[in-house]
Design an enzyme around this catalytic site. Structure first.
Site, short mmCIF file in Angstrom:
data_model
loop_
_atom_site.label_atom_id
_atom_site.label_comp_id
_atom_site.label_asym_id
_atom_site.label_seq_id
_atom_site.Cartn_x
_atom_site.Cartn_y
_atom_site.Cartn_z
CG ASP A 100 -1.81 1.21 1.28
OD1 ASP A 100 -2.92 1.12 0.72
OD2 ASP A 100 -1.41 2.27 1.84
CE1 TYR A 123 0.79 7.86 2.45
CE2 TYR A 123 1.15 5.57 1.85
CZ TYR A 123 0.38 6.54 2.46
OH TYR A 123 -0.79 6.18 3.07
CG HIS A 172 -4.60 9.65 0.27
ND1 HIS A 172 -3.26 9.58 -0.03
CD2 HIS A 172 -4.68 9.24 1.56
CE1 HIS A 172 -2.58 9.14 1.01
NE2 HIS A 172 -3.42 8.94 1.99
P1 NAD Z 1 0.81 1.36 11.75
O1 NAD Z 1 -0.37 1.22 12.65
O2 NAD Z 1 1.08 0.33 10.73
O3 NAD Z 1 2.03 1.56 12.72
C1 NAD Z 1 3.34 1.51 12.28
C2 NAD Z 1 4.25 1.74 13.49
O4 NAD Z 1 3.96 0.77 14.49
C3 NAD Z 1 5.72 1.56 13.17
O5 NAD Z 1 6.27 2.76 12.67
C4 NAD Z 1 6.29 1.17 14.52
O6 NAD Z 1 6.48 2.30 15.32
C5 NAD Z 1 5.16 0.34 15.11
N1 NAD Z 1 5.29 -1.11 14.87
C6 NAD Z 1 5.17 -1.79 13.70
N2 NAD Z 1 5.30 -3.10 13.89
C7 NAD Z 1 5.52 -3.28 15.22
C8 NAD Z 1 5.72 -4.41 16.03
N3 NAD Z 1 5.72 -5.64 15.51
N4 NAD Z 1 5.90 -4.22 17.36
C9 NAD Z 1 5.89 -2.99 17.90
N5 NAD Z 1 5.69 -1.88 17.19
C10 NAD Z 1 5.51 -2.02 15.85
O7 NAD Z 1 0.71 2.83 11.11
P2 NAD Z 1 0.75 3.46 9.65
O8 NAD Z 1 2.04 3.21 8.98
O9 NAD Z 1 0.33 4.88 9.76
O10 NAD Z 1 -0.40 2.67 8.87
C11 NAD Z 1 -0.16 1.55 8.06
C12 NAD Z 1 -0.27 1.90 6.60
O11 NAD Z 1 -1.56 2.43 6.31
C13 NAD Z 1 0.67 3.02 6.15
O12 NAD Z 1 2.00 2.62 6.06
C14 NAD Z 1 0.02 3.44 4.86
O13 NAD Z 1 0.31 2.52 3.83
C15 NAD Z 1 -1.45 3.39 5.26
N6 NAD Z 1 -1.98 4.70 5.72
C16 NAD Z 1 -2.99 5.25 5.01
C17 NAD Z 1 -3.54 6.47 5.41
C18 NAD Z 1 -4.67 7.05 4.62
O14 NAD Z 1 -5.00 8.22 4.84
N7 NAD Z 1 -5.27 6.32 3.72
C19 NAD Z 1 -3.05 7.13 6.53
C20 NAD Z 1 -2.00 6.55 7.25
C21 NAD Z 1 -1.49 5.32 6.84
#
Ligand code: NAD
Length: 274
Positions: free
Chosen positions: A43, A48, A106
């Site tokens: 994704d 990004y 988005h």
């Molecule tokens: P997420 O909930 O996936 O959290 C990621 C964070 O969690 C990492 O940076 C790290 O700090 C922690 N983490 C990850 N794995 C871990 C583990 N095993 N143990 C402990 N901590 C851990 O947050 P995100 O990246 O914001 O969301 C996931 C994806 O969703 C994004 O990368 C993106 O592709 C998408 N996204 C979309 C929107 C939108 O507006 N459509 C907004 C934000 C994110």
């Protein structure tokens, strides 16, 4: 494990997100690691600014294109019919692909009131076979209702913030009734306090799993598509090891009860950043 979207296309229920993953070696290494440990869905989004690296990782992974499921999103400043068509071509070029599996609006950004025209451009891309499925992100019920009344193709997913502290029950029920899969962004609360919650920690201990794995399992058992992000190789792998255990009904209910309607990100009605 795949889910079947409302147009018949299959999508992995667990994917890999790359928000805030730096373009270049960082994103290339992260996506290659993800594909190596088994993820088949990636994704990304134009905003990004890492589509070039995602594309490089896809090519270098050695996994055939048709076995991967690639999502990107049109950014707010590119909304509107013609601008969206152009933005799609730019994303495709950066990724080095000739089609996308899923393309999303988005954010609705209601202030500029262009999301219906933007979605109509997605319908055109879908009709032209440039994308296998189209959907939306951060849409609330009224935004979806407008799409239903003014557009022809039903979105296959609505990608929204969703985790145990913000479980979006009402929106989930509405989407389920309308055959739209809910896809969780921030499934791990973006690294927030759900990961250190005591209830989740206890369940994790009982299963010999980590809190992150328990939260991801909670998503999967709730029929939610989840796209956790990490750049740490061990966590990328850990977050994919969630198909070898199951939460009981009671454990699911304990996690359900943690909801606090607590967002990490902006309320889509007020998100008007371009
Ligand atoms: P997420 O909930 O996936 O959290 C990621 C964070 O969690 C990492 O940076 C790290 O700090 C922690 N983490 C990850 N794995 C871990 C583990 N095993 N143990 C402990 N901590 C851990 O947050 P995100 O990246 O914001 O969301 C996931 C994806 O969703 C994004 O990368 C993106 O592709 C998408 N996204 C979309 C929107 C939108 O507006 N459509 C907004 C934000 C994110």
């Amino acid at each position: 494990m795949n889910v079947k979207l409302n147009n018949g296309v299959e999508m992995p229920q667990l994917g890999f997100g790359v928000f805030k993953v730096e373009e270049g070696k960082t994103v290339v290494d992260a996506v290659k690691k993800a594909i190596e440990v088994g993820y088949r869905s990636i994704d990304t989004a134009a905003i990004y600014q890492n589509e070039t690296g995602v594309g490089q990782a896809i090519r270098e992974s050695g996994v055939p294109r048709e076995e991967l499921f690639i999502t990107s999103k049109v950014w707010n400043s590119d909304q509107g019919y013609e601008a969206t068509l152009k933005a799609f071509d730019a994303s495709l070029e950066k990724l080095g692909l000739d089609y996308l599996d899923l393309y999303l609006v988005h954010w609705p950004t209601p202030e500029q009131d262009k999301y219906v025209d933007t979605y109509k451009a997605l319908e055109k891309l879908y009709e032209d076979g440039k994308v296998r499925a189209i959907g939306v992100s951060n849409f609330k019920v009224p935004h979806l209702e407008r799409i239903f009344s003014e557009c022809k193709v039903k979105p296959v997913v609505n990608q929204v913030e969703l985790h145990p502290y913000f479980s979006q029950l009402e929106l989930r029920e509405f989407c389920q009734k309308n055959e739209i899969y809910v896809e969780a962004w921030g499934p791990l609360m973006q690294g927030g306090e759900a990961l250190t919650n005591e209830v989740i920690a206890k369940i994790a201990e009982q299963h010999g799993k980590s809190p992150a794995q328990v939260i991801l399992r909670w998503h999967l058992q709730n029929q939610i598509i989840a796209i956790p992000k990490s750049t740490t190789p061990s966590r990328i792998e850990e977050n994919f090891q969630v198909f070898d255990f199951e939460l009981s009904k009671e454990e699911m209910e304990q996690i359900d009860a943690l909801n606090q309607d607590k967002r990490q990100g902006p309320d889509p009605d007020e998100m008007n950043v371009y």
